[in-house]
Design an enzyme around this catalytic site. Sequence first.
Site, PDB file in Angstrom:
ATOM      1  N   LEU A  54       0.157   2.723  -8.094  1.00  0.00           N
ATOM      2  CA  LEU A  54      -0.930   2.995  -7.167  1.00  0.00           C
ATOM      3  C   LEU A  54      -0.421   3.766  -5.963  1.00  0.00           C
ATOM      4  CD1 LEU A  54      -1.921   0.422  -8.857  1.00  0.00           C
ATOM      5  CD2 LEU A  54      -3.547   0.125  -7.000  1.00  0.00           C
ATOM      6  N   TRP A 101     -12.986   5.694  19.373  1.00  0.00           N
ATOM      7  CA  TRP A 101     -12.165   6.889  19.629  1.00  0.00           C
ATOM      8  C   TRP A 101     -12.757   8.109  18.933  1.00  0.00           C
ATOM      9  CZ3 TRP A 101      -6.151   6.817  19.833  1.00  0.00           C
ATOM     10  CH2 TRP A 101      -5.732   5.975  20.880  1.00  0.00           C
ATOM     11  N   SER A 113      -1.835   6.883  -2.886  1.00  0.00           N
ATOM     12  CA  SER A 113      -2.679   6.942  -1.695  1.00  0.00           C
ATOM     13  C   SER A 113      -3.186   8.364  -1.519  1.00  0.00           C
ATOM     14  CB  SER A 113      -1.862   6.533  -0.468  1.00  0.00           C
ATOM     15  OG  SER A 113      -2.518   6.904   0.722  1.00  0.00           O
ATOM     16  N   PRO A 169      -6.023   6.155  -4.848  1.00  0.00           N
ATOM     17  CA  PRO A 169      -7.288   5.721  -4.250  1.00  0.00           C
ATOM     18  C   PRO A 169      -7.581   6.409  -2.933  1.00  0.00           C
ATOM     19  CG  PRO A 169      -5.577   4.094  -3.834  1.00  0.00           C
ATOM     20  CD  PRO A 169      -4.965   5.156  -4.712  1.00  0.00           C
ATOM     21  N   GLY A 206      -1.546  -8.778  -1.760  1.00  0.00           N
ATOM     22  CA  GLY A 206      -2.178  -7.724  -0.975  1.00  0.00           C
ATOM     23  C   GLY A 206      -3.632  -7.538  -1.368  1.00  0.00           C
ATOM     24  N   MET A 207      -4.334  -6.715  -0.614  1.00  0.00           N
ATOM     25  CA  MET A 207      -5.756  -6.498  -0.871  1.00  0.00           C
ATOM     26  C   MET A 207      -5.982  -5.918  -2.265  1.00  0.00           C
ATOM     27  SD  MET A 207      -8.559  -4.321   1.328  1.00  0.00           S
ATOM     28  CE  MET A 207      -7.682  -2.759   1.256  1.00  0.00           C
ATOM     29  N   LEU A 224      11.280  -6.921  -3.711  1.00  0.00           N
ATOM     30  CA  LEU A 224      11.252  -5.742  -4.577  1.00  0.00           C
ATOM     31  C   LEU A 224      12.144  -4.609  -4.085  1.00  0.00           C
ATOM     32  CD1 LEU A 224       7.469  -5.608  -5.540  1.00  0.00           C
ATOM     33  CD2 LEU A 224       9.377  -6.469  -6.895  1.00  0.00           C
ATOM     34  N   GLU A 282       9.900 -15.074  -3.191  1.00  0.00           N
ATOM     35  CA  GLU A 282      10.482 -15.335  -4.516  1.00  0.00           C
ATOM     36  C   GLU A 282      11.190 -14.116  -5.084  1.00  0.00           C
ATOM     37  OE1 GLU A 282       7.195 -18.552  -6.202  1.00  0.00           O
ATOM     38  OE2 GLU A 282       6.761 -16.412  -6.296  1.00  0.00           O
ATOM     39  N   LYS A 311       5.129   7.886  -1.647  1.00  0.00           N
ATOM     40  CA  LYS A 311       4.108   7.772  -2.693  1.00  0.00           C
ATOM     41  C   LYS A 311       4.183   8.951  -3.678  1.00  0.00           C
ATOM     42  CE  LYS A 311       2.117   3.866  -1.924  1.00  0.00           C
ATOM     43  NZ  LYS A 311       2.156   2.812  -2.953  1.00  0.00           N
TER      44      LYS A 311
END
Length: 328
Positions: A108, A209, A110, A170, A16-17, A44, A41, A143
């Site tokens: 992490l 928008w 949000s 973040p 991911g980023m 989660l 693999e 979260k």
Amino acid sequence: MPTDLNQKIYVAGHRGMVGSAIVRNLVAHGYNNIVTRTHAELDLTNQAQVKVFFQQEKPAQVYLAAAKVGGIYANNTYPAEFIYQNLMMEANVIHQSFEAGVKKLLFLGSSCIYPKLASQPMAENSLLTGELESSNEPYAIAKIAGIKLCESYNRQYGQSHGIDYRSVMPTNLYGPGDNYHPENSHVIPALIRRFHEAKEANAPEVVIWGTGTPKREFLYVDDMAAASVFVMELSKAIYDQQTSPMQSHINVGFGEDVTIAELAKAVGNTVGYSGQINFDSTKPDGSPRKWMDSSRLNRLGWKAKIDLSAGLARAYADFLQHTAEKIT
């Protein structure tokens, strides 16, 4: 006490980023034993798979950057997937980290964990003081649960088992590895794609928008990664001084916000679009302002380095390299 650069570190969500940026930062710091797994693999959300992985690998540290994420459209369309998958990932990774003897973990979150009417800038103590924004409530609830999982394990097992599980929240992130999907992306990647397509088509205008007046804060993802490693490496005594057992998360923001109109102009300039930028005020604006109070992190000695213009230039270069050809 010197840092052990050979310790095994598992980064969940390394494709991911945010996860990929954390891997880049750890490598730059000299860490040389980083463990990763693709979704193929290791699922989660699968408790049995996660248990086997942790018992086999037994990492010393975990960065939990894996999540199911998306914009307003995705959150409204797939609320069950957003709450279920995020809850399962957090519960499995945090519990199996504990079971495998992991002493340090960083979760992490949000900025959407905060109430929709939270006073600005949003400080850590505004958590759980009001209603959430309805469009992303399932994701936000998940979260919040991740923060509380970390706090609860610390409270119950911190002294007896020496664990230290931390959380960082973040603000809006952007940069290399972002999602440029036309419906599921966030505002900066969506604008980059739209201005790029308008430039390629010589379109006379781009219509955004809303009124353009709402303000948002944006943080370049490599700054977020640097903050994550910084927080993880703080001594427990210093971290504990700035937090409390039931309010242990730390905000990570840039420190300034911009209007959507200013952002659109900046993206247009970065892309090289020379047409008109207009606003459709019949469309919704969303919250008038979402700005993080990052003073706690600043007091600890960390501040963002990459400003919006530099960050947008890097993000657009990454878009041109990895995404532009796929959408033409």
